[in-house]
Design an enzyme around this catalytic site. Sequence first.
Site, PDB file in Angstrom:
ATOM      1  N   PRO A  33      -1.787   3.584   7.193  1.00  0.00           N
ATOM      2  CG  PRO A  33      -0.871   5.583   7.891  1.00  0.00           C
ATOM      3  CD  PRO A  33      -1.861   4.093   8.586  1.00  0.00           C
ATOM      4  CD  GLU A  34      -3.648   1.166   1.597  1.00  0.00           C
ATOM      5  OE1 GLU A  34      -3.106   1.253   0.363  1.00  0.00           O
ATOM      6  OE2 GLU A  34      -4.472   1.143   1.945  1.00  0.00           O
ATOM      7  CE  LYS A  89       1.042  -1.321   4.393  1.00  0.00           C
ATOM      8  NZ  LYS A  89      -0.828  -2.855   4.629  1.00  0.00           N
ATOM      9  NE  ARG A 117      -5.533  -5.310   5.996  1.00  0.00           N
ATOM     10  CZ  ARG A 117      -4.792  -5.126   5.705  1.00  0.00           C
ATOM     11  NH1 ARG A 117      -3.737  -6.356   5.967  1.00  0.00           N
ATOM     12  NH2 ARG A 117      -4.924  -3.962   4.992  1.00  0.00           N
TER      13      ARG A 117
END
Length: 245
Positions: free
Chosen positions: A2-3, A53, A235
């Site tokens: 989740p951002e 976050k 990433r």
Amino acid sequence: MPEGDAIHRAARRLQPLVGEHVEVETPHARARAAINAAQYDGRRLESVTAHGKNLVFRFEGGLVIRSHLRMSGRLSVRARSEGRTGTPWLVMRGGELEAALWNGPVLEPHLRALAKLGPDILANPPGLDAMLTRMRAADPTRTVGETLLDQSVVSGIGNMWLAETLWRIGLSPWRLLRDVSEPTRRSALETAAATMSEAVENGRTPGRNVYRQAGRPCPRCGTRIESRGQGDANRIAYWCPGCQS
């Protein structure tokens, strides 16, 4: 993972519990090892806020809990009369609602980790000047994509918002930070702050232009979208080589 916008929406969903004396439980054994629920049980929940976050719960008496959902965590808020199955990590019950944190790999009774974070991209107003100062001090040989994902530079931006932000302003995630001008850096931060804030207000994440769209045509120029791992953490970056040259 989740951002920042998802965490801010979670904090909003928890606001009905603020001001109540809440019942606190840690049904999961790993959560019990992390925090002592008895310290919090029956205390008034003074605030629930987001920083990047992270979810931060503040209780009367100066007690706090920091939660980070990472990849596996999720939060549910429902009427306490509904009941539930399974073993959540953390449960907070008010008079009418119950909030449950599931698979939350990070629970801490302190906020030391927040001291290492950059300004929250969703602060109101966002501290753009402070973020730019941190970008100036960052490694100039890193890519701009890696830099914007560095939570010590700016907190709250993850892979999805990075990809969509850079696509919107036509900047390649592979451009070295030293080759990105100050106005372009500011534009990236302003765009991320505006679009993420809109997602919080709308209650949902908007449609994706490049994130997880590898192989599909760019909605702006039609070039095939590409993806590749970036940086030491590998990433996945998503970008259009046509309009993000």
